[in-house]
Design an enzyme around this catalytic site. Structure first.
Site, short mmCIF file in Angstrom:
data_model
loop_
_atom_site.label_atom_id
_atom_site.label_comp_id
_atom_site.label_asym_id
_atom_site.label_seq_id
_atom_site.Cartn_x
_atom_site.Cartn_y
_atom_site.Cartn_z
N ASP A 407 -3.53 -9.53 3.26
CA ASP A 407 -3.84 -8.10 3.26
C ASP A 407 -4.96 -7.84 2.23
OD1 ASP A 407 -3.61 -5.38 3.75
OD2 ASP A 407 -2.01 -5.10 2.28
N GLU A 410 -10.61 -7.07 2.79
CA GLU A 410 -11.94 -6.57 3.23
C GLU A 410 -13.04 -7.04 2.29
OE1 GLU A 410 -9.17 -4.70 2.90
OE2 GLU A 410 -8.71 -4.76 5.05
N ASP A 484 -3.13 0.56 8.27
CA ASP A 484 -2.23 1.65 7.86
C ASP A 484 -2.28 2.86 8.79
OD1 ASP A 484 -1.56 -0.03 5.85
OD2 ASP A 484 -2.81 0.94 4.34
C1 GLC Z 1 -1.70 -2.03 2.41
C2 GLC Z 1 -1.28 -2.67 3.74
C3 GLC Z 1 0.16 -2.37 4.02
C4 GLC Z 1 1.00 -2.87 2.84
C5 GLC Z 1 0.54 -2.25 1.55
C6 GLC Z 1 1.26 -2.83 0.32
O1 GLC Z 1 -1.66 -0.66 2.52
O2 GLC Z 1 -2.11 -2.25 4.78
O3 GLC Z 1 0.58 -2.96 5.21
O4 GLC Z 1 2.34 -2.59 3.06
O5 GLC Z 1 -0.85 -2.47 1.37
O6 GLC Z 1 1.07 -4.20 0.22
#
Ligand code: GLC
Length: 782
Positions: A407, A410, A484
């Protein structure tokens, strides 16, 4: 911020669209060719034309000198050796393979690409290739009134992208994903054009910020980049499927995922302790709701330090993982790129001592704020760093972990620009390059590091990787979830075209957060979303901190029973889905498809956003709005059988279909077949019986399909340990003939045979299997 108020539309702020000024590449002064590559030296630059395959042409213009052909992070195919025919006709040079023709006009330089039936794919008309005063590259192409556009990776809005303008710049977007929210997390600078049933594709392989504009003008579209070369490939199709096969020939295909990754995933930001995770797993088993994966979000770590566990909340991860495995459940932990700046933290120490982090040209490490606070970021553009990072995953694999969730790659940074300083200089495998150029591939390279590291450590088992960010080619390493979203019906609606366009962009293993991530979900939304999720390629329920919990039992028994039915249905469909995943890994064709992929000659399918296909013969038409129990369903040519009750519907018509909350409308094309198993238990998710359902009511149909199976978790299939049946069903007045045309592979699954069930058999019709009238079984034992 003032910009967030009505001040944003202050009369003094009116903007007039500035027309783009750029310098044309000019007249061709001379040209030369070698090995299927042509170089046109023009007044203001040089253009390279390469024939990559008989159906793929590449055009490269470097505003700073000669075209460079070896910079791609996405393309893994090599240019083929081809015979090119070359003709000079007055001012024109005409080059052709058996499939495409490229016509170059010399005074000034113009390019026109057409297929061998004379259909124009790209024509720069009166415009064409140019360089803006800032040095940025741009090209214009004529837009036909019947052009429809698809792909562009992960974009919000409708399926057909005509009239849209998109930017590629991997961005962490927490704000609602509206149709106008652009860019999002993935950059796939690729699209497919469909015009009157024929398709072609364009892949603009440029990792800088790029812009695709199908909006500003009615008869031209353009694409441009903030830097680098104009480097694009044109794929001649002519069917949507061939375009995708050509594009994935260039950028690669998804490796066959382990079966467990295609199952149901349960996630939450966050399940915060071992006790909570054990309770969650027990809940699934006790309620007989299948689950393959539980995700651990950032709270499992010690102060958000990657490659650690919080010792108080997760005192014995190895035992937890082992115990859950025995319940048929795997753990997938999140791993973000940010490494906490802390001189007592071994990963940070190693990163600094071994020079693994992104730096400025002057040698200072770049620091940005993410979940752990001030953090450094591994420089994944460099092989040394990828190896280091990949090796670090031994921490997880030694605990029994086989899947990772990447995650914030980017990379997301908590600052105004939302990302790393673009002047950071990446090592880039010996060719130092700024973040401005490599931003869009940071996630892809993190995926490569992670996937390859895991694969090395898993001793022949298939790794699973989920990623948020990526670039063209991301399918080689990871599945993608769409970030998200929110618990709004609009986001359920939007997820369909989004996943279909990702599939058309070469990424077949994708899905949204089922139930919605931010905001509180509710019983009806979660139930309808779970019905859709049962058929989307990637199926994970995930929700944000502070929102209503959304496990399938959170809204009472009535809704739990429905969600359980659909999650179990996912497992019943596993043989069919797995065969489609196999196909995707071989051809690039997506598991979940827009109708236009199978019916490109039916304009009614060109912008169907609220229905989708699974493979080539199943249409899913979910309910996507609250309190709705009836909907219009468009069924294309053929006859369609409602799987729930056997009702037969006529094609090329729109029907009103009734669907109470417990019902998801699914239609199978008459004359075709689907293969399903039975749901057994969480511990052993392998079906004990697999059945081919043949819908035989239509006379004079013939249908070919592929059935694939293997052990579902190792690479033994690469050595022949699989079963692959190429099958045919032919219906006539007196027979339904089922044939195994070829059988390959040495694997014998535990169910040992396929049972055949015929629907709609008429009086006087007999069933033959491989010419034999007695049995309704196909043995898989040789
Ligand atoms: C980001 C991700 C989400 C995750 C959060 C905490 O917002 O897109 O899926 O739960 O970070 O790690």
């Amino acid at each position: 911020m003032l910009e967030d108020t009505s001040f944003a539309i202050h009369p003094g702020k009116e903007k007039h669209a500035a027309s783009i000024t750029y310098q044309r590449i000019g007249n061709v002064m001379d040209y030369q060719s070698a090995d299927g590559t042509y170089l046109f030296h023009c007044e203001n630059g040089t253009v390279g034309v390469q024939f990559f395959t008989t159906s793929i042409v590449r055009i490269v213009m470097n505003p700073k000198g000669l075209p460079q052909y070896d910079l791609s992070k996405a393309v893994i195919a090599a240019k083929e050796d081809l015979a090119i025919s070359e003709k000079r006709i007055e001012d024109k040079i005409v080059l052709r393979t058996s499939e495409v023709e490229v016509e170059i006009l010399q005074m000034p330089f113009h390019v026109k690409i057409q297929d061998n039936d004379g259909n124009i794919l790209l024509n720069d008309g009166d415009r064409g290739i140019g360089i803006k005063s800032s040095g940025e590259v741009i090209t214009f192409t004529t837009m036909h009134p019947d052009d429809h556009f698809y792909g562009f990776g992960e974009k919000s809005g409708f399926l057909d992208k005509r009239g849209e303008k998109y930017e590629m710049w991997n961005t962490d977007v927490y704000a609602p994903h509206n149709p106008e929210t652009d860019p999002l997390y993935e950059s796939i600078p690729y699209f497919m054009t469909l015009r009157n049933g024929r398709a072609h594709g364009v892949f603009f392989d440029n990792t800088f910020r790029t812009i695709f504009d199908m909006k500003s003008e009615s008869d031209y579209y353009s694409f441009q980049a903030e830097g680098g070369q104009l480097d694009y490939y044109v794929m001649a199709g002519p069917t949507p499927k061939e375009v995708l096969e050509q594009y994935t020939h260039l950028t690669g295909r998804m490796p066959l995922p382990p079966k467990w990754a295609i199952g149901y995933h349960q996630s939450r930001y966050s399940y915060e302790s071992e006790t909570e995770v054990r309770q969650l797993a027990k809940n699934f088993v006790d309620r007989d709701i299948p689950v393959d994966v539980i995700h651990l979000d950032i709270h499992y770590m010690n102060g958000y330090r990657v490659f650690t566990f919080d010792k108080e909340k997760f005192p014995n991860p190895k035992k937890l993982i082992k115990d859950l495995r025995e319940m048929g459940i795997r753990i997938v932990p999140i791993v973000d790129p940010g490494v906490k700046k802390n001189s007592e933290y071994p990963i940070y120490q190693e990163g600094v001592n071994q020079d693994q982090f992104c730096k400025y040209i002057e040698g200072d490490i770049y620091f940005g704020d993410v979940w752990p606070g001030t953090s450094a970021f591994p420089d994944f553009t460099d092989e040394k760093v990828r190896k280091w990072w990949g090796d670090k995953h031994a921490f997880y694999t030694e605990l029994g972990i086989e899947g990772i969730w990447n995650d914030m790659n980017e990379p997301a940074v908590f600052n105004e620009t939302k990302t790393m300083d673009v002047s950071v200089l990446h090592q880039n495998d010996g060719k130092p390059t700024t973040h401005r150029e490599l931003h869009n591939i940071y996630g892809l390279m993190m995926g490569k590091a992670t996937y390859e590291g895991m694969k090395e450590q898993l001793n022949g088992k298939r790794p699973f990787l989920l990623t948020r960010a990526g670039y063209a080619g991301v399918q080689r390493y990871a599945s993608v979830w769409t970030g998200d979203n929110r618990s709004f019906w609009e986001h359920l609606q939007m997820s369909l075209p989004m996943v279909m366009n990702l599939g058309l962009s070469g990424v077949p293993f994708t899905g949204p957060d089922v139930g919605g991530f931010a905001h509180d979900t509710n019983a009806e939304l979660l139930t309808r979303w779970t019905q859709v999720g049962a058929f989307t390629p990637y199926f994970r329920n995930h929700s944000a901190i502070g929102t209503h919990y959304q496990e399938p039992w959170q809204f009472g028994e009535q809704y739990e029973a429905i969600m359980k039915k659909y999650i179990q249905m996912r497992y019943e469909w596993m043989p069919q889905l797995y065969s489609l995943f196999y196909q995707a890994s071989k051809t690039g064709l997506p598991v979940m498809r827009p109708l236009l992929m199978e019916y490109p000659n039916d304009p009614k399918t060109y912008n169907i956003n609220d229905q989708f296909m699974i493979g080539d013969n199943v249409i899913v038409a979910p309910i996507l709005a609250p309190s709705v129990t009836d909907r219009a369903v468009y069924l294309p040519a053929g006859e369609w059988v409602d799987l729930a009750n056997g009702d037969v519907y006529e094609g090329e018509k729109t029907h009103l279909v009734h669907a109470e909350i417990e019902h998801l409308p699914v239609f199978v094309k008459n004359g075709t077949a689907i293969v399903r198993g039975d749901w057994t238990s969480n511990m052993d998710k392998t079906s004990s019986q697999v059945t081919i359902d043949i819908f035989a009511e239509n006379i004079d149909e013939s249908y070919r399909f592929t059935y694939y199976d293997d052990d579902g978790e190792t690479f033994a299939y690469e050595n022949g340990e699989f079963v692959l049946l190429d099958m045919e069903v032919i219906t006539s007045h007196d027979t339904v003939a089922v044939k195994v045309l070829t059988q390959n592979g040495n694997y014998v699954p535990s169910y040992k045979q396929l049972q055949i069930r015929i629907h709609g058999l008429k009086d006087g019709q007999t069933v033959t299997i491989n010419g034999n009238t007695k049995k309704q079984i196909i043995s898989l034992e040789k």
